[in-house]
Design a protein around this motif. Structure first.
Motif, short mmCIF file in Angstrom:
data_model
loop_
_atom_site.label_atom_id
_atom_site.label_comp_id
_atom_site.label_asym_id
_atom_site.label_seq_id
_atom_site.Cartn_x
_atom_site.Cartn_y
_atom_site.Cartn_z
N THR A 62 0.83 -1.21 0.00
CA THR A 62 0.00 0.00 0.00
C THR A 62 0.86 1.25 0.00
N HIS A 63 1.91 1.27 0.85
CA HIS A 63 2.78 2.44 0.90
C HIS A 63 3.49 2.65 -0.44
N GLY A 64 3.98 1.57 -1.02
CA GLY A 64 4.68 1.68 -2.29
C GLY A 64 3.79 2.21 -3.39
N ILE A 65 2.55 1.69 -3.46
CA ILE A 65 1.63 2.15 -4.50
C ILE A 65 1.24 3.60 -4.27
N THR A 66 0.98 3.97 -3.01
CA THR A 66 0.59 5.35 -2.71
C THR A 66 1.68 6.34 -3.11
N GLN A 67 2.91 6.02 -2.73
CA GLN A 67 4.03 6.89 -3.07
C GLN A 67 4.24 6.94 -4.58
N ALA A 68 4.15 5.77 -5.23
CA ALA A 68 4.41 5.70 -6.68
C ALA A 68 3.37 6.50 -7.46
N LEU A 69 2.11 6.42 -7.04
CA LEU A 69 1.06 7.14 -7.76
C LEU A 69 1.31 8.65 -7.74
N THR A 70 1.73 9.14 -6.56
CA THR A 70 2.00 10.58 -6.47
C THR A 70 3.20 10.96 -7.33
N GLN A 71 4.23 10.12 -7.33
CA GLN A 71 5.41 10.40 -8.14
C GLN A 71 5.07 10.36 -9.63
N ILE A 72 4.21 9.41 -10.00
CA ILE A 72 3.79 9.32 -11.40
C ILE A 72 3.00 10.57 -11.78
N ASP A 73 2.13 11.03 -10.89
CA ASP A 73 1.39 12.26 -11.16
C ASP A 73 2.33 13.44 -11.34
N ALA A 74 3.38 13.49 -10.51
CA ALA A 74 4.37 14.58 -10.64
C ALA A 74 5.10 14.47 -11.97
N GLY A 75 5.43 13.24 -12.37
CA GLY A 75 6.09 13.05 -13.67
C GLY A 75 5.20 13.46 -14.82
N MET A 76 3.92 13.11 -14.74
CA MET A 76 2.97 13.51 -15.79
C MET A 76 2.83 15.03 -15.83
#
Length: 403
Positions: free
Chosen positions: A312-326
């Motif tokens: 859960t922590h990994g997915i939560t962090q990754a989603l935000t990072q992906i949003d920042a990349g987008m």
């Protein structure tokens, strides 16, 4: 009273009449030549000043035409870059959706491994976009210039091998490439101010959100550690330590799942059930890249195992990072759109300038056809009258009367 006599020889009269006829014939021939060409100035001797003006205008027209061809090539490159960023953003969105799906509690390890393969394929596709070239083989994201692929996928991560920066636009041109570092290599970690990382040795199910800044003036920029302990009675507490200075910020604070943990101008919400020894590291936000974000998301999903907190922590962090990349990709795409708008403005300005220069050239050397045709008719009439007059005079001679 004195009487004045004048002598006029027949030869002199004939010679003068012949010269006048030749002059009229040459004038008519020259006028016909100019009418046929549609030009008032066929050679510099016709009008040196007008010839020089026409030459200058023609040179500038040729320069505008050259600039327009170059601008068209630059437009094609920027259009391709804008389209590529759009495709990359779509692929990032697909990556994000599959990552969200991976958090489904009904999925087992086999299901998640299948998603990992799909995410890996999308990551390779996105990397291909970053090295795409235009029709001339020039990389679209080469920054200040590089004929070689700007992105290198090394074992330590993707490296930007080109020169970062954005070329300046000219008066009648735009940059044909975009800054690849700004588009792909400038993604902030965490929430842009600090990042909350999951402890590698955690065994509990606790996970954290991204956190937020509650008091910007109190943020120190230091590193922190949040350590959890569970006593024999099952009561969970946490300690906060400033690992940069080695000082304790909070000790023995009671932990409640979903309740904010706040210190030094920062706040984060940790949920789940941590175990003794579990920890979270709070570090200042740094700059990472899109590919590192994707690689970390894939690795986190691959290594999560059965630990729900880790997943859960990994997915939560990754989603935000992906949003920042987008967001970074969208910003670069917006820049490409601005450049295309500038191309349209420059193109319209150049077309207007070309019309003005063509008008200058036309005024300098083109012929007024109506006036020229009128002059031709007058010249023909005059020439015909001169021929008839000459023919009549030529018949007159003293010998015609001697007999």
């Amino acid at each position: 009273m004195a009487t004045t006599f004048a002598r006029l020889g027949s030869y002199n009269a004939f010679d003068t009449a012949t010269r006048n006829l030749t002059t009229r014939q040459n004038t008519l021939s020259s006028l016909q030549e100019h009418i046929t060409a549609g030009k008032r100035v066929l050679r510099p001797s016709d009008d040196p000043t007008a010839a020089a003006q026409a030459e200058r205008a023609q040179t500038r027209i040729a320069r505008v035409d050259t600039d327009q061809r170059a601008l068209a090539m630059q437009k094609n490159s920027i259009t391709e870059a804008e389209s590529t960023l759009g495709e990359a953003n779509d692929a990032m969105q697909a990556f994000r959706e599959k990552l969200v799906a991976a958090g489904n509690g009904a999925y087992n390890a086999t299901d998640r491994n299948s998603i990992v393969q799909e995410l890996t394929s999308l990551r390779e596709q996105i990397f291909t976009y970053s090295n795409r070239t235009d029709s001339n083989g020039i990389p679209l994201f080469s920054g200040l210039g590089s004929a070689a692929p700007p992105f290198v996928d090394a074992t330590t991560g993707v490296q930007y091998a080109a020169i970062p920066g954005q070329r300046p636009n000219g008066e009648v041109s735009v940059t044909p490439t975009l800054d690849g570092e700004a588009a792909w290599m400038s993604v902030p970690t965490g929430n842009g101010v600090f990042a909350v990382d999951f402890g590698a040795a955690n065994t509990g199910t606790a996970w954290s959100d991204l956190g937020q800044v509650t008091n910007p003036s109190a943020v120190t920029g230091n590193n922190y550690s949040i350590q959890f302990s569970v006593n024999a009675a099952g009561v969970t507490t946490y300690d906060v330590t400033n690992t940069t200075t080695g000082t304790a910020v909070a000790t023995g604070q009671p932990y409640t799942s979903g309740q904010a943990i706040a210190f030094d101008g920062m706040s984060m919400v940790i949920k789940g059930a941590p175990k003794t020894g579990d920890s979270f590291a709070v570090t200042p936000s740094v700059k990472t890249d899109v590919f590192a974000v994707l690689d970390k998301a894939i690795a986190g999903l691959k290594n999560a195992g059965p630990n729900v907190g880790t997943l859960t922590h990994g997915i939560t962090q990754a989603l935000t990072q992906i949003d920042a990349g987008m967001t970074r990709l969208q910003a670069s795409r917006g820049l490409a759109g601005d450049l295309l708008n500038r191309v349209d403005r420059v193109d319209a300005s150049q077309q207007t300038r070309a019309v003005q220069l063509e008008g200058d050239r036309s005024r300098a050397e083109d012929l007024d056809m109506i006036k020229a045709l009128s002059d031709q008719a007058n010249q023909q009439t005059g020439y015909q009258a001169a021929l008839q007059s000459y023919a009549q005079i030529q018949k007159l001679s003293l010998f015609n009367y001697l007999s």
